[in-house]
Design a protein around this motif. Structure first.
Motif, PDB file in Angstrom:
ATOM      1  N   SER A  68      -7.670  15.948  -4.733  1.00 56.19           N
ATOM      2  CA  SER A  68      -6.646  15.002  -4.273  1.00 56.19           C
ATOM      3  C   SER A  68      -7.180  13.571  -4.348  1.00 56.19           C
ATOM      4  O   SER A  68      -6.432  12.635  -4.612  1.00 56.19           O
ATOM      5  N   TRP A  69      -8.502  13.390  -4.150  1.00 55.77           N
ATOM      6  CA  TRP A  69      -9.075  12.044  -4.264  1.00 55.77           C
ATOM      7  C   TRP A  69      -8.940  11.545  -5.712  1.00 55.77           C
ATOM      8  O   TRP A  69      -8.583  10.401  -5.968  1.00 55.77           O
ATOM      9  N   THR A  70      -9.191  12.428  -6.672  1.00 51.77           N
ATOM     10  CA  THR A  70      -9.048  12.044  -8.081  1.00 51.77           C
ATOM     11  C   THR A  70      -7.622  11.595  -8.385  1.00 51.77           C
ATOM     12  O   THR A  70      -7.411  10.627  -9.110  1.00 51.77           O
ATOM     13  N   SER A  71      -6.640  12.272  -7.812  1.00 48.40           N
ATOM     14  CA  SER A  71      -5.244  11.899  -8.069  1.00 48.40           C
ATOM     15  C   SER A  71      -4.860  10.623  -7.339  1.00 48.40           C
ATOM     16  O   SER A  71      -3.911   9.965  -7.730  1.00 48.40           O
ATOM     17  N   ALA A  72      -5.570  10.311  -6.256  1.00 44.07           N
ATOM     18  CA  ALA A  72      -5.114   9.206  -5.399  1.00 44.07           C
ATOM     19  C   ALA A  72      -5.979   7.957  -5.505  1.00 44.07           C
ATOM     20  O   ALA A  72      -5.544   6.883  -5.114  1.00 44.07           O
ATOM     21  N   LEU A  73      -7.189   8.076  -6.028  1.00 45.57           N
ATOM     22  CA  LEU A  73      -8.167   6.982  -5.886  1.00 45.57           C
ATOM     23  C   LEU A  73      -7.729   5.702  -6.606  1.00 45.57           C
ATOM     24  O   LEU A  73      -6.999   5.748  -7.586  1.00 45.57           O
ATOM     25  N   LYS A  76      12.178   8.808  12.895  1.00 46.12           N
ATOM     26  CA  LYS A  76      13.619   8.813  12.695  1.00 46.12           C
ATOM     27  C   LYS A  76      13.923   9.558  11.407  1.00 46.12           C
ATOM     28  O   LYS A  76      13.454   9.183  10.350  1.00 46.12           O
ATOM     29  N   ALA A  77      14.667  10.622  11.543  1.00 46.80           N
ATOM     30  CA  ALA A  77      14.856  11.496  10.393  1.00 46.80           C
ATOM     31  C   ALA A  77      15.922  11.000   9.431  1.00 46.80           C
ATOM     32  O   ALA A  77      15.861  11.258   8.256  1.00 46.80           O
ATOM     33  N   ALA A  78      16.912  10.286   9.936  1.00 49.55           N
ATOM     34  CA  ALA A  78      18.140  10.105   9.182  1.00 49.55           C
ATOM     35  C   ALA A  78      17.981   9.386   7.835  1.00 49.55           C
ATOM     36  O   ALA A  78      17.996  10.018   6.790  1.00 49.55           O
ATOM     37  N   SER A  79      17.763   8.066   7.853  1.00 54.09           N
ATOM     38  CA  SER A  79      17.956   7.292   6.642  1.00 54.09           C
ATOM     39  C   SER A  79      16.829   7.519   5.618  1.00 54.09           C
ATOM     40  O   SER A  79      17.092   7.610   4.432  1.00 54.09           O
ATOM     41  N   SER A  80      15.556   7.612   6.073  1.00 49.57           N
ATOM     42  CA  SER A  80      14.465   7.658   5.114  1.00 49.57           C
ATOM     43  C   SER A  80      14.019   9.083   4.875  1.00 49.57           C
ATOM     44  O   SER A  80      14.643  10.033   5.319  1.00 49.57           O
ATOM     45  N   GLY A  81      12.878   9.192   4.222  1.00 53.09           N
ATOM     46  CA  GLY A  81      12.416  10.526   3.850  1.00 53.09           C
ATOM     47  C   GLY A  81      11.239  10.996   4.667  1.00 53.09           C
ATOM     48  O   GLY A  81      11.111  10.638   5.827  1.00 53.09           O
ATOM     49  N   PHE A  82      10.387  11.781   4.002  1.00 54.43           N
ATOM     50  CA  PHE A  82       9.234  12.343   4.688  1.00 54.43           C
ATOM     51  C   PHE A  82       8.083  12.442   3.693  1.00 54.43           C
ATOM     52  O   PHE A  82       8.283  12.336   2.476  1.00 54.43           O
ATOM     53  N   ILE A  83       6.908  12.636   4.238  1.00 54.31           N
ATOM     54  CA  ILE A  83       5.727  12.878   3.407  1.00 54.31           C
ATOM     55  C   ILE A  83       4.957  14.043   4.029  1.00 54.31           C
ATOM     56  O   ILE A  83       5.316  14.497   5.126  1.00 54.31           O
ATOM     57  N   HIS A  84       3.918  14.479   3.362  1.00 56.44           N
ATOM     58  CA  HIS A  84       3.017  15.471   3.950  1.00 56.44           C
ATOM     59  C   HIS A  84       1.634  14.862   4.067  1.00 56.44           C
ATOM     60  O   HIS A  84       1.234  14.052   3.218  1.00 56.44           O
ATOM     61  N   ILE A  85       0.919  15.253   5.096  1.00 58.60           N
ATOM     62  CA  ILE A  85      -0.433  14.731   5.283  1.00 58.60           C
ATOM     63  C   ILE A  85      -1.443  15.826   4.928  1.00 58.60           C
ATOM     64  O   ILE A  85      -1.354  16.947   5.437  1.00 58.60           O
ATOM     65  N   LEU A  86      -2.364  15.491   4.013  1.00 54.79           N
ATOM     66  CA  LEU A  86      -3.292  16.494   3.487  1.00 54.79           C
ATOM     67  C   LEU A  86      -4.739  16.066   3.723  1.00 54.79           C
ATOM     68  O   LEU A  86      -5.043  14.872   3.728  1.00 54.79           O
ATOM     69  N   PRO A  87      -5.633  17.034   3.864  1.00 54.88           N
ATOM     70  CA  PRO A  87      -7.053  16.677   3.982  1.00 54.88           C
ATOM     71  C   PRO A  87      -7.572  16.244   2.611  1.00 54.88           C
ATOM     72  O   PRO A  87      -7.064  16.688   1.584  1.00 54.88           O
ATOM     73  N   ILE A  89      -5.016  12.102   2.899  1.00 56.78           N
ATOM     74  CA  ILE A  89      -4.256  11.897   1.665  1.00 56.78           C
ATOM     75  C   ILE A  89      -2.782  12.103   1.996  1.00 56.78           C
ATOM     76  O   ILE A  89      -2.386  13.152   2.506  1.00 56.78           O
ATOM     77  N   LEU A  90      -1.982  11.079   1.715  1.00 56.60           N
ATOM     78  CA  LEU A  90      -0.540  11.187   1.971  1.00 56.60           C
ATOM     79  C   LEU A  90       0.129  11.664   0.682  1.00 56.60           C
ATOM     80  O   LEU A  90       0.013  11.020  -0.362  1.00 56.60           O
ATOM     81  N   HIS A  91       0.815  12.789   0.794  1.00 61.55           N
ATOM     82  CA  HIS A  91       1.469  13.392  -0.365  1.00 61.55           C
ATOM     83  C   HIS A  91       2.931  12.978  -0.335  1.00 61.55           C
ATOM     84  O   HIS A  91       3.709  13.435   0.491  1.00 61.55           O
ATOM     85  N   LEU A  92       3.284  12.047  -1.250  1.00 57.39           N
ATOM     86  CA  LEU A  92       4.673  11.575  -1.287  1.00 57.39           C
ATOM     87  C   LEU A  92       5.540  12.562  -2.051  1.00 57.39           C
ATOM     88  O   LEU A  92       6.638  12.898  -1.647  1.00 57.39           O
ATOM     89  N   ARG A  93       5.063  12.951  -3.215  1.00 55.67           N
ATOM     90  CA  ARG A  93       5.680  14.007  -4.015  1.00 55.67           C
ATOM     91  C   ARG A  93       4.656  14.409  -5.068  1.00 55.67           C
ATOM     92  O   ARG A  93       3.565  13.840  -5.097  1.00 55.67           O
ATOM     93  N   ARG A  94       5.042  15.354  -5.932  1.00 55.58           N
ATOM     94  CA  ARG A  94       4.067  15.833  -6.906  1.00 55.58           C
ATOM     95  C   ARG A  94       3.518  14.655  -7.709  1.00 55.58           C
ATOM     96  O   ARG A  94       4.277  13.813  -8.173  1.00 55.58           O
ATOM     97  N   ASP A  95       2.227  14.574  -7.856  1.00 52.66           N
ATOM     98  CA  ASP A  95       1.565  13.501  -8.590  1.00 52.66           C
ATOM     99  C   ASP A  95       1.729  12.135  -7.954  1.00 52.66           C
ATOM    100  O   ASP A  95       1.566  11.115  -8.617  1.00 52.66           O
ATOM    101  N   ALA A  96       2.114  12.070  -6.697  1.00 53.13           N
ATOM    102  CA  ALA A  96       2.198  10.777  -6.000  1.00 53.13           C
ATOM    103  C   ALA A  96       1.473  10.901  -4.671  1.00 53.13           C
ATOM    104  O   ALA A  96       2.052  11.293  -3.664  1.00 53.13           O
TER     105      ALA A  96
END
Ligand code: SAM
Length: 467
Positions: A126-131, A110-121, A19-26
């Motif tokens: 999380s499946w309910t939020s992402a499915l 590349k850190a500069a221009s774009s952002g980051f995400i978190h990778i979650l099990p 599950i890729l966590h872009l931000r809260r609820d995303a």
């Protein structure tokens, strides 16, 4: 392979759901691939493109769960592909859009221009939020309460209809699962001690899709999906070897159907059509129906009563996210802050306000006098006239504006870190106004265990003194 929902290990791995966590609820679900020629469902490629940048799967595999992943500079040499179905899987809140594309070349972080995400099990939550939504789904606040009331525990059997998008299915699978022992094959354990979920869905495409997802998620041993109209054909399981059907012997039932009362005739100890009961004869059976309207609730309860269900009750889960923060009422000077903390009554608050106003006036008067004295002294000495006290505030604001928001934020952070928390204002709790509250009404009931003459005889032997 054990399901990542039960045993995700410590790191992400190829061909498994993450599950890729872009931000809260995303949140975005992705099956991680080292190759780029897949064509399957919501995720087919090797790069996930988000508004926070591009994330090649190669940068997502073998990462400790919870890692922050920096966006990569991806030079694919191909156009990234965006299809309707993947757009549909994009995140609803605020138009976050994710697409997948194929990257022929290795990508460099590349850190500069774009952002980051978190990778979650993956977890049922999380499946309910992402499915990918194919229907309305049951959300975590409802299903956690439902599974608790149904006493869905390891070793129990849950009947679910309809499967819909599979949100409840995943949570139920975890509730009844016991964990694999390394020395025993899963299918053997399931037969002996494992609980199971028997899921029914009459929409052919949805039934196939949920079945595919459960297989991808390693849950096919725990959940059995049957394509079936349960109003007409009930809950017995098709037997692969013959046309005969077998009883799931369920202890718990969850009906998320438009007309649950039409399915209840099959959920009795003695079905009138002479077929086997789908219920476990050796235990009480608990049921929950999920209906958005009170009229549906009334019809369901009426049939439950007629069929001998007991302890009928209705619950509505009103889930609210609470925002908690400190709020300072009044002006931002040290004296004001001290005076405004924790008034215990209106009179006390008004009294404190008076004190504050008095102190403020004194402070302003002293500042004005000091500035005037300085100006007079400067004039007498033939020097430049300093800025007047009441102009100081304006100048300060101008400096902050020109240095940008960052400086202003830093200053206020610095200020607040020097102030003890009990002086930072009253702690206030607010609910988010935009959260929808009503999901559905939950009707619960219990059917006592079957009780035969033989059971009675055994009970009398065991407890002879009982009436
Ligand atoms: N609980 C599901 C979830 O959490 O994702 C959502 C269920 S959805 C609201 C209702 C589902 O019931 C639909 O997919 C629909 O096709 C199915 N359904 C409706 N009538 C049915 C019937 N008679 N037999 C089996 N399934 C039925």
């Amino acid at each position: 392979m054990p399901s990542p929902f039960f045993n995700p290990g410590t790191t992400s791995s190829a061909d498994q759901l993450a599950i890729l966590h872009l931000r809260r609820d995303a949140l975005v679900p992705t099956i991680l691939r080292t190759h780029d020629d897949e064509e399957e469902g919501y995720d087919e490629g090797k790069v996930v493109n988000t508004r926070f940048g591009s994330f090649p799967h190669t940068t997502l595999i073998n990462q400790p769960w919870g890692s922050q992943i920096i966006a990569s500079d991806v030079n694919t040499g191909k156009r990234s592909r965006t299809k309707g179905k993947r757009k549909a899987a994009a995140l609803a809140d605020g138009g976050d859009d994710t697409t997948t594309s194929n990257a022929a070349t290795a990508a460099s972080p590349k850190a500069a221009s774009s952002g980051f995400i978190h990778i979650l099990p993956p977890t049922p939550e999380s499946w309910t939020s992402a499915l990918p939504h194919r229907t309305q789904v049951v959300y975590t606040p409802d299903y956690s309460y439902i599974l608790h009331r149904l006493r869905a525990a390891p070793g129990r059997t849950v009947i679910e209809a309809g499967a819909g998008s599979g949100s409840f299915t995943h949570a139920a699978a975890r509730a009844v699962f016991n964990g694999y022992a390394s020395h025993e094959p899963a299918h053997k354990k399931q037969k002996t001690r494992f609980g199971k979920v028997c899921s029914f869905e009459f929409h052919a495409t949805r039934a196939t899709k949920v079945q595919e997802e459960l297989k991808q998620h390693g849950l096919e041993d725990v959940v059995r999906v049957t394509h079936r109209d349960v109003y007409n054909d009930g809950f017995l399981l098709p037997n692969d070897a013959s046309t005969e059907k077998s009883s799931p012997k369920a202890n718990a039932i969850f009906l998320d159907l438009p007309a649950p009362w039409l399915a209840l005739k099959h959920l009795t100890r003695h079905p009138t059509d002479g077929t086997e009961s789908p219920l476990d004869p050796s235990s009480a059976v608990r049921i929950c129906t999920f209906s958005p309207c009170m009229e549906q609730v009334q019809k369901t309860i009426s049939v439950l009563r007629q069929q001998g269900w007991l302890q009928i009750s209705m619950v509505e889960v009103l889930h609210r996210r609470i925002e908690v923060r400190r709020e300072i009422v009044g002006l931002e000077t040290e004296g004001v802050r001290r005076a405004m903390v924790y008034p215990r009554s209106v009179d006390e608050a008004v009294g404190k306000l008076r004190v504050v106003e008095g102190r403020l006036k004194e402070f302003q008067k002293a500042q004005k006098e000091a500035a005037e004295a300085a100006a007079a002294a400067a004039t007498a000495n033939g020097e430049a006239v300093p800025i007047k006290a009441d102009e100081l505030g304006e100048q300060h604001i101008k400096t902050e504006e020109s240095d940008g928001q960052q400086q202003s934020n830093n200053q206020s952070k610095q200020k607040s870190s020097q102030v003890p928390s009990y002086e930072m204002g009253r702690l206030v709790h607010r609910t988010e106004p935009d959260l929808k509250t009503h999901t559905s009404y939950l009707v619960f009931a219990v059917l006592p265990r079957a009780w035969s003459a033989e059971d009675e005889r055994k009970a009398r032997e065991q407890w002879p003194s009982r009436p």
